[in-house]
Design a protein around this motif. Sequence first.
Motif, PDB file in Angstrom:
ATOM      1  N   UNK A 206       0.871  -1.172   0.000  1.00  0.00           N
ATOM      2  CA  UNK A 206       0.000   0.000   0.000  1.00  0.00           C
ATOM      3  C   UNK A 206       0.911   1.226   0.000  1.00  0.00           C
ATOM      4  N   UNK A 207       0.332   2.414   0.043  1.00  0.00           N
ATOM      5  CA  UNK A 207       1.155   3.622   0.045  1.00  0.00           C
ATOM      6  C   UNK A 207       2.016   3.742   1.294  1.00  0.00           C
ATOM      7  N   UNK A 208       1.546   3.165   2.387  1.00  0.00           N
ATOM      8  CA  UNK A 208       2.231   3.357   3.665  1.00  0.00           C
ATOM      9  C   UNK A 208       2.899   2.103   4.207  1.00  0.00           C
ATOM     10  N   UNK A 209       2.448   0.928   3.786  1.00  0.00           N
ATOM     11  CA  UNK A 209       2.920  -0.305   4.415  1.00  0.00           C
ATOM     12  C   UNK A 209       3.223  -1.389   3.396  1.00  0.00           C
ATOM     13  N   UNK A 210       4.034  -2.361   3.853  1.00  0.00           N
ATOM     14  CA  UNK A 210       4.313  -3.573   3.093  1.00  0.00           C
ATOM     15  C   UNK A 210       3.842  -4.753   3.935  1.00  0.00           C
ATOM     16  N   UNK A 211       2.987  -5.599   3.357  1.00  0.00           N
ATOM     17  CA  UNK A 211       2.425  -6.740   4.078  1.00  0.00           C
ATOM     18  C   UNK A 211       2.928  -8.029   3.443  1.00  0.00           C
ATOM     19  N   UNK A 212       3.315  -8.984   4.280  1.00  0.00           N
ATOM     20  CA  UNK A 212       3.706 -10.310   3.815  1.00  0.00           C
ATOM     21  C   UNK A 212       2.930 -11.352   4.613  1.00  0.00           C
ATOM     22  N   UNK A 213       2.436 -12.367   3.920  1.00  0.00           N
ATOM     23  CA  UNK A 213       1.661 -13.420   4.589  1.00  0.00           C
ATOM     24  C   UNK A 213       1.529 -14.603   3.643  1.00  0.00           C
ATOM     25  N   UNK A 214       1.106 -15.726   4.179  1.00  0.00           N
ATOM     26  CA  UNK A 214       0.911 -16.937   3.392  1.00  0.00           C
ATOM     27  C   UNK A 214      -0.560 -17.218   3.175  1.00  0.00           C
ATOM     28  N   UNK A 215      -0.868 -17.831   2.043  1.00  0.00           N
ATOM     29  CA  UNK A 215      -2.239 -18.222   1.722  1.00  0.00           C
ATOM     30  C   UNK A 215      -2.217 -19.676   1.270  1.00  0.00           C
ATOM     31  N   UNK A 216      -3.069 -20.509   1.888  1.00  0.00           N
ATOM     32  CA  UNK A 216      -3.112 -21.915   1.497  1.00  0.00           C
ATOM     33  C   UNK A 216      -3.337 -22.797   2.689  1.00  0.00           C
ATOM     34  N   UNK A 217      -2.725 -23.993   2.653  1.00  0.00           N
ATOM     35  CA  UNK A 217      -2.947 -24.973   3.714  1.00  0.00           C
ATOM     36  C   UNK A 217      -2.339 -24.531   5.041  1.00  0.00           C
ATOM     37  N   UNK A 218      -1.220 -23.818   4.961  1.00  0.00           N
ATOM     38  CA  UNK A 218      -0.556 -23.361   6.193  1.00  0.00           C
ATOM     39  C   UNK A 218      -0.479 -21.831   6.180  1.00  0.00           C
ATOM     40  N   UNK A 219      -1.603 -21.209   6.445  1.00  0.00           N
ATOM     41  CA  UNK A 219      -1.652 -19.749   6.431  1.00  0.00           C
ATOM     42  C   UNK A 219      -0.896 -19.190   7.631  1.00  0.00           C
ATOM     43  N   UNK A 220      -0.140 -18.139   7.364  1.00  0.00           N
ATOM     44  CA  UNK A 220       0.621 -17.479   8.425  1.00  0.00           C
ATOM     45  C   UNK A 220      -0.012 -16.136   8.737  1.00  0.00           C
ATOM     46  N   UNK A 221       0.374 -15.578   9.850  1.00  0.00           N
ATOM     47  CA  UNK A 221      -0.126 -14.265  10.211  1.00  0.00           C
ATOM     48  C   UNK A 221       0.433 -13.193   9.301  1.00  0.00           C
ATOM     49  N   UNK A 222      -0.151 -12.004   9.377  1.00  0.00           N
ATOM     50  CA  UNK A 222       0.254 -10.886   8.533  1.00  0.00           C
ATOM     51  C   UNK A 222       1.398 -10.130   9.193  1.00  0.00           C
ATOM     52  N   UNK A 223       2.492  -9.976   8.456  1.00  0.00           N
ATOM     53  CA  UNK A 223       3.613  -9.151   8.921  1.00  0.00           C
ATOM     54  C   UNK A 223       3.541  -7.799   8.230  1.00  0.00           C
ATOM     55  N   UNK A 224       3.633  -6.729   8.984  1.00  0.00           N
ATOM     56  CA  UNK A 224       3.525  -5.384   8.439  1.00  0.00           C
ATOM     57  C   UNK A 224       4.819  -4.619   8.688  1.00  0.00           C
ATOM     58  N   UNK A 225       5.300  -3.915   7.658  1.00  0.00           N
ATOM     59  CA  UNK A 225       6.472  -3.049   7.788  1.00  0.00           C
ATOM     60  C   UNK A 225       6.195  -1.741   7.052  1.00  0.00           C
ATOM     61  N   UNK A 226       7.014  -0.740   7.299  1.00  0.00           N
ATOM     62  CA  UNK A 226       6.803   0.583   6.713  1.00  0.00           C
ATOM     63  C   UNK A 226       7.253   0.587   5.252  1.00  0.00           C
ATOM     64  N   UNK A 227       6.452   1.165   4.403  1.00  0.00           N
ATOM     65  CA  UNK A 227       6.827   1.378   3.005  1.00  0.00           C
ATOM     66  C   UNK A 227       7.574   2.707   2.932  1.00  0.00           C
ATOM     67  N   UNK A 228       8.908   2.633   2.926  1.00  0.00           N
ATOM     68  CA  UNK A 228       9.723   3.854   3.009  1.00  0.00           C
ATOM     69  C   UNK A 228       9.611   4.726   1.756  1.00  0.00           C
ATOM     70  N   UNK A 229       9.161   4.139   0.654  1.00  0.00           N
ATOM     71  CA  UNK A 229       9.043   4.911  -0.586  1.00  0.00           C
ATOM     72  C   UNK A 229       7.879   5.896  -0.496  1.00  0.00           C
ATOM     73  N   UNK A 230       6.819   5.492   0.190  1.00  0.00           N
ATOM     74  CA  UNK A 230       5.674   6.367   0.335  1.00  0.00           C
ATOM     75  C   UNK A 230       4.667   6.262  -0.788  1.00  0.00           C
ATOM     76  N   UNK A 231       4.838   5.298  -1.684  1.00  0.00           N
ATOM     77  CA  UNK A 231       3.897   5.059  -2.774  1.00  0.00           C
ATOM     78  C   UNK A 231       4.004   3.613  -3.201  1.00  0.00           C
ATOM     79  N   UNK A 232       3.025   3.128  -3.955  1.00  0.00           N
ATOM     80  CA  UNK A 232       3.018   1.731  -4.401  1.00  0.00           C
ATOM     81  C   UNK A 232       4.070   1.548  -5.491  1.00  0.00           C
ATOM     82  N   UNK A 233       5.035   0.641  -5.303  1.00  0.00           N
ATOM     83  CA  UNK A 233       6.145   0.507  -6.261  1.00  0.00           C
ATOM     84  C   UNK A 233       5.854  -0.388  -7.458  1.00  0.00           C
TER      85      UNK A 233
END
Length: 495
Positions: A206-233
């Motif tokens: 997103x403009x402000x954050x970067x999210x990483x997570x898994x989708x499927x049989x072994x779904x993981x929680x959402x990890x959020x970090x700051x998007x230092x660029x300030x816009x969608x890359x």
Amino acid sequence: MLGAFFVGDYMAHFGRRKIYTDVEAITKDNILAVVREAMTTHDANRIEMEYLFKYEKGDQPILYREKSVRPEINVKMVENHASEITDFIVGYQAGNPINLVSRSVSGDPTMDKHADTRIVMLNEMFADEFKQTKDIELFRNFHIGGLGYMACLPKDNPLGKSPFDLLVLNPLNTFVVYGNDAYEKPILAVTYRVLKNGDKKVTAYSNNSVYTFGVGTQESGVNESINIIGTIPIVEFNCNRDLTGCFEKVIPLLNAINMINSDRVNDVAQFVQSLLWLHNAELDEEARKSLAEGDGFIFTKSTGNGNDAKLVYLTQKLDQSQIQTYVDYLYKQVLQICGVPGRDKATGGNTGSALYLSNGYEQAESRAKEMELMYTRSAMQLLDVALRIIRLSPNVDADIKSLEINEIDVEFSRDRSFDVASRTNALSTMLNMGIAPLHAMRVVDLFNDVETVYADSKERMDDVLFGNTNELENTVNVDSTNAGIDVTEGTIYDN
């Protein structure tokens, strides 16, 4: 809703679907719901794009045709015009480098668009990332599948001139979600990779954050970090409003050409392997075997009652001249719909301009100009990302950090030498009539960057059209002793 459906043995397409969301802001709490909802539309797009990418490579419906009558004669021949169309359009539109130039904000055509050292440095950064090669890959993606994606991300360890990585992302594993309002601004960009067990590892921006997570049989929680660029890359590219591929609208015609040409070969095979009709005759087992092995002799026995035995091959050939006329018509329609020039030969009395119009080069150029506008809109978004990364980089020259997006323009450099004689004659005629050179050069459409050519050629054009005033004055001063010349005023007077 636009999409695709199966008709017989091929898939009918009506363009990819643009993905929207009603969510106004992406947060850690709603990111999974937004991605799951968007993934439904993306999966439908992906199925269609997979079909189109396979089709362009030659994996076409004719290869899966089943023949109920004489199934042993079933030639499956692909005449891959989809690849021909793609190769021409990509080569014509992206075969020459797409560069960045200085935008003439003041409208002064004499400004040198290539002289801004900051933009020269920016072009070098993109060259360091092999942008010209990646542009061709990007063009193939959105011309085949209707959508293409490019990302600009900060380098972990900058070694060359460029502080960013330029990546062409797989359109089958990438999508952008837009706001469901009049602005349709990008809200979220998602890219993922599929693991061997079928699970997906997702990265969403997103403009402000970067999210990483898994989708499927072994779904993981959402990890959020700051998007230092300030816009969608990640930026989405397309070449038309329908989000269709370059040959997508003519797939039924291409399938028809494949079917006709395959059946023409079948016709030859069936003629060679014609059925043998036996009338009032009997064949014993040895005669049948001799017939099957093709020994050249067949011995028959009459069925009696004084009837004569007859053996006749059942043959019926297609009218190849009429079939060829039909195939030529289909092929011409394909090229016309796709905006690809024909292969018609020149005939007596045809001028270069007439062939330019009749063969479809004008239509190809018109399509290319439309593509330029669509490409430039997305390219400016990508440039904005690159400039943000440059400003955040400590090892970049301070000069280039002052560069703003409104100072940059995108320059296409296609080959426009077709019918050059007629167009240069038209230019010469207009100049001799007194039409302003800049307007005349725009009319003939001979140059990619008319303003730069005019600025570079203005003095020489003045010399040719009006004579060089300085040379005239020098000649006047030298010959002033014998000629009727007013040296003081620098003019020639009539004796």
